[in-house]
Design an enzyme around this catalytic site. Structure first.
Site, PDB file in Angstrom:
ATOM      1  N   ARG A  66       3.066  18.598   8.104  1.00 24.94           N
ATOM      2  CA  ARG A  66       3.790  18.875   6.865  1.00 24.94           C
ATOM      3  C   ARG A  66       5.246  19.262   7.088  1.00 24.94           C
ATOM      4  O   ARG A  66       6.133  18.802   6.395  1.00 24.94           O
ATOM      5  CB  ARG A  66       3.155  20.026   6.082  1.00 24.94           C
ATOM      6  CG  ARG A  66       2.045  19.620   5.172  1.00 24.94           C
ATOM      7  CD  ARG A  66       1.094  20.765   5.025  1.00 24.94           C
ATOM      8  NE  ARG A  66       0.482  20.981   6.320  1.00 24.94           N
ATOM      9  CZ  ARG A  66      -0.605  20.328   6.724  1.00 24.94           C
ATOM     10  NH1 ARG A  66      -1.208  19.498   5.925  1.00 24.94           N
ATOM     11  NH2 ARG A  66      -1.087  20.526   7.934  1.00 24.94           N
ATOM     12  N   THR A  67       5.454  20.170   8.037  1.00 27.64           N
ATOM     13  CA  THR A  67       6.812  20.706   8.168  1.00 27.64           C
ATOM     14  C   THR A  67       7.778  19.594   8.573  1.00 27.64           C
ATOM     15  O   THR A  67       8.822  19.406   7.949  1.00 27.64           O
ATOM     16  CB  THR A  67       6.835  21.869   9.176  1.00 27.64           C
ATOM     17  OG1 THR A  67       5.894  22.851   8.745  1.00 27.64           O
ATOM     18  CG2 THR A  67       8.221  22.497   9.248  1.00 27.64           C
ATOM     19  N   LYS A  95      10.866  16.564  32.415  1.00 30.63           N
ATOM     20  CA  LYS A  95      11.500  16.449  33.735  1.00 30.63           C
ATOM     21  C   LYS A  95      12.155  17.760  34.139  1.00 30.63           C
ATOM     22  O   LYS A  95      12.912  17.810  35.100  1.00 30.63           O
ATOM     23  CB  LYS A  95      12.569  15.349  33.712  1.00 30.63           C
ATOM     24  CG  LYS A  95      12.074  13.985  33.315  1.00 30.63           C
ATOM     25  CD  LYS A  95      13.252  13.008  33.324  1.00 30.63           C
ATOM     26  CE  LYS A  95      12.914  11.688  32.674  1.00 30.63           C
ATOM     27  NZ  LYS A  95      14.135  10.892  32.443  1.00 30.63           N
ATOM     28  N   ARG A 116      11.213  23.425  16.009  1.00 24.42           N
ATOM     29  CA  ARG A 116       9.927  24.128  16.126  1.00 24.42           C
ATOM     30  C   ARG A 116       9.612  24.186  17.619  1.00 24.42           C
ATOM     31  O   ARG A 116       9.709  23.171  18.321  1.00 24.42           O
ATOM     32  CB  ARG A 116       8.827  23.393  15.386  1.00 24.42           C
ATOM     33  CG  ARG A 116       7.446  23.910  15.786  1.00 24.42           C
ATOM     34  CD  ARG A 116       6.351  23.383  14.915  1.00 24.42           C
ATOM     35  NE  ARG A 116       6.413  23.943  13.586  1.00 24.42           N
ATOM     36  CZ  ARG A 116       5.451  23.791  12.680  1.00 24.42           C
ATOM     37  NH1 ARG A 116       4.370  23.095  12.966  1.00 24.42           N
ATOM     38  NH2 ARG A 116       5.565  24.319  11.485  1.00 24.42           N
ATOM     39  N   HIS A 144       8.872  31.800  10.288  1.00 21.05           N
ATOM     40  CA  HIS A 144       8.804  30.451   9.706  1.00 21.05           C
ATOM     41  C   HIS A 144       9.467  30.544   8.326  1.00 21.05           C
ATOM     42  O   HIS A 144       8.806  30.408   7.296  1.00 21.05           O
ATOM     43  CB  HIS A 144       7.343  30.020   9.609  1.00 21.05           C
ATOM     44  CG  HIS A 144       7.117  28.551   9.414  1.00 21.05           C
ATOM     45  ND1 HIS A 144       8.120  27.665   9.058  1.00 21.05           N
ATOM     46  CD2 HIS A 144       5.984  27.800   9.533  1.00 21.05           C
ATOM     47  CE1 HIS A 144       7.615  26.451   8.958  1.00 21.05           C
ATOM     48  NE2 HIS A 144       6.318  26.504   9.245  1.00 21.05           N
TER      49      HIS A 144
HETATM   50  C1  NCD Z   1       1.839  26.723   9.853  1.00 23.13           C
HETATM   51  C2  NCD Z   1       2.620  26.891  11.135  1.00 23.13           C
HETATM   52  O1  NCD Z   1       2.902  25.919  11.846  1.00 23.13           O
HETATM   53  O2  NCD Z   1       2.975  28.021  11.408  1.00 23.13           O
HETATM   54  N1  NCD Z   1       1.822  25.403   9.389  1.00 23.13           N
HETATM   55  C3  NCD Z   1       2.871  24.959   8.630  1.00 23.13           C
HETATM   56  O3  NCD Z   1       4.011  25.010   9.022  1.00 23.13           O
HETATM   57  N2  NCD Z   1       2.595  24.482   7.414  1.00 23.13           N
HETATM   58  C4  NCD Z   1       0.505  27.362   9.851  1.00 23.13           C
HETATM   59  C5  NCD Z   1      -0.482  27.036  10.929  1.00 23.13           C
HETATM   60  O4  NCD Z   1      -0.248  26.221  11.824  1.00 23.13           O
HETATM   61  O5  NCD Z   1      -1.572  27.620  10.872  1.00 23.13           O
END
Ligand code: NCD
Length: 321
Positions: A66-67, A95, A116, A144
């Protein structure tokens, strides 16, 4: 929309967003308002291209559905384009290249970087190295913040306000970065927080102190049925298996809570159930068909809210500082 931007007139141009605490209450409110105006653009029924000729790098060193895809959709709906690292194993980090070298280089290839990474603090490090704005899409068990923006948007859409809402944060409050950012923002907006988790997965003390400092009403209620009884929002999270230092510790808590129709039987009619997703058994599929289920709407709102943020950060002039 022509030349008129739906982005708020605010000072987010060129800024990094690493922690939810990087944003003031007013800035969050403006992003949420801009996010509401972005909905028809996110749906494609209106078109605007304020990011035309801009490139956003997606630097994803941890799994994401999703993100990453909602960020990519947001950039492209705004007329920009993306360059994407979707898999750490396909990069020169395999590497031995350092994160800071990777980011340094990406900041020459793109106008902003969405990152991320499994390590807490990695997004802050990236922001120090990058000449371009950096948006944190999750740093280990840290923060987040963009998820929080869409979480707030979902609650605001359902209730019209955040102040006074009774929000249960259920699940892995220790390693869950979504709740780390969200708890702070909810406290900032005057919501009441109910913390419900297995005993070993409570919200870290260092994250509780700022909530109290903001004057938030925070209670701990280990009993799910009691927590749900007078809740407006039930925010369910996945146990963050990948963050446990010890597999045996994970096994002790695995499967220890599950929301199904019987749990919701005594809930307020307007209760909404949220989840940042992915779910891994915490919410039974039978909940999807109830009016309580808000998690797919929440996942959709990622697009307009991230559009609003990108438009605010990347509008002219696009350089940082
Ligand atoms: C979350 C995350 O990656 O922190 N997912 C997200 O970004 N929608 C929650 C999770 O992974 O449980």
């Amino acid at each position: 929309m022509g030349g008129a931007s739906v982005a708020p007139r605010m000072s987010l141009r060129g800024r990094d967003v690493i922690s939810i605490r990087d944003l003031s209450r007013e800035e969050i409110e403006e992003i949420l308002a801009a996010g509401r105006r972005m909905i028809p653009y996110a749906e494609g029924s209106k078109v605007s291209r304020p990011l035309a000729d801009q490139i956003v790098a997606m630097a994803f060193f941890e799994p994401s559905t999703r993100t990453r895809l909602s960020f990519e959709s947001a950039v492209q709906r705004l007329g920009g384009s993306c360059i994407t690292i979707a898999d750490m194993s396909a990069t020169s980090m395999r590497k031995g290249e350092s994160l800071s070298d990777t980011i340094h280089m990406l900041s020459g290839y793109a106008d902003a970087i969405v990152i991320r990474h499994p390590n807490e603090g990695s997004a802050r490090l990236a922001a120090r190295v990058s000449a371009k704005p950096v948006l944190n899409a999750g740093d280990g068990a840290g923060q987040h913040p963009t998820q929080t923006l869409l979480d707030l948007a979902t609650m605001q859409e359902a209730f019209g306000t955040l102040a006074g809402l009774r929000v249960v944060l259920l699940g892995d409050l220790r390693f869950g970065r979504t709740v780390h950012s969200l708890a702070y923002a909810l406290a900032l907006f005057g919501a009441d927080l109910v913390l419900t988790s297995p005993p070993t997965l409570g919200l870290p003390e260092e994250l509780k102190a700022p909530l109290e400092h903001l004057g938030a009403k925070v209670t701990t209620e280990p009993d799910i049925a009691r927590a749900v009884a007078d809740a407006d929002v039930l925010y369910v999270t996945r146990i963050q298996k990948e963050r446990f230092p010890d597999e045996a510790e994970y096994r002790k808590v695995a499967g220890s809570y599950r929301i199904d129709a019987s749990v919701l039987a005594h809930a307020k009619p307007r209760l909404i159930v949220m989840h940042p997703l992915p779910r891994a058994g915490e919410i039974a599929a039978e909940v999807d068909a109830t009016p309580h289920a808000a998690y797919f709407r929440q996942a959709f709102l990622a697009v307009p809210v991230r559009m609003a943020l990108l438009d605010a950060v990347l509008g002219e002039p696009k350089r940082k500082g």
